[in-house]
Design an enzyme around this catalytic site. Sequence first.
Site, short mmCIF file in Angstrom:
data_model
loop_
_atom_site.label_atom_id
_atom_site.label_comp_id
_atom_site.label_asym_id
_atom_site.label_seq_id
_atom_site.Cartn_x
_atom_site.Cartn_y
_atom_site.Cartn_z
N PHE A 9 0.83 -1.20 0.00
CA PHE A 9 0.00 0.00 0.00
C PHE A 9 0.86 1.25 0.00
O PHE A 9 1.78 1.37 0.82
CB PHE A 9 -0.85 0.05 1.27
N ASP A 10 0.57 2.19 -0.88
CA ASP A 10 0.98 3.56 -0.67
C ASP A 10 0.18 4.07 0.55
O ASP A 10 -0.76 3.40 1.00
CB ASP A 10 0.66 4.39 -1.91
N MET A 11 0.53 5.22 1.08
CA MET A 11 -0.21 5.73 2.25
C MET A 11 -1.01 6.99 1.94
O MET A 11 -2.24 6.99 2.01
CB MET A 11 0.75 5.99 3.40
#
Length: 220
Positions: A9-11
């Site tokens: 996941f990117d944040m």
Amino acid sequence: MPQIRAVVFDMDGLMFNTEEVYTEVGSRLMRRRGHEFNEEIKNLMMGLQAREGFGLVIDRLRLDDTVDGIIEESDREYLGLVEEWIRPMPGLLALLDALESAGIPKAIATSTSLRLARANLSPFDLQRRFAFVLTAEDIQRGKPDPEIYRTAAARLNVPPAEVLVLEDSQNGCRAAVAAGAFTVAVPADHSRDHDFAGAALVVNSLCDPGLYAALGLPAA
């Protein structure tokens, strides 16, 4: 379709509504300097590490600030707002539950600092649910360079082609595609006009049935 063995996941803007918080922070910083935090400046910075993003802003607006000074000011503003403003993006918690039920490992790879990443995760006790969190301090070259996603795949011990990466920005997607990951773009209001060329899939949200299908999971 490759078999997906892990998810990264990117944040910012993907897991949380951090773009709303950053917009407020950026607006405060720019007002103090007689400028507007407009879409041009916002898109200039999106997906980049703070040092690179603020460096571009200082050059574009010919500010007198140092990069270190404006980052420190920005972090103070952000940390003062985050607990009140932050919330998970739609579908995040259900997706984490589904991945855990299926035994699919997951990690985070973000351009933000460890300090701010922890501030985002802490209100929801989410850090413990990920194998690890890679931040700006863990890499030499930020997105759109693929280093962070290659590093994540190596730490997961999974070939990049079997890692599904979730990204909301153009720079992030470019990084994931260049790393050889199965890249899924999840545009939000702040990034709907971005170029997601190379992404294997573009979905409407983390609830999208297409995302669940790509993961081999029953729809949410």
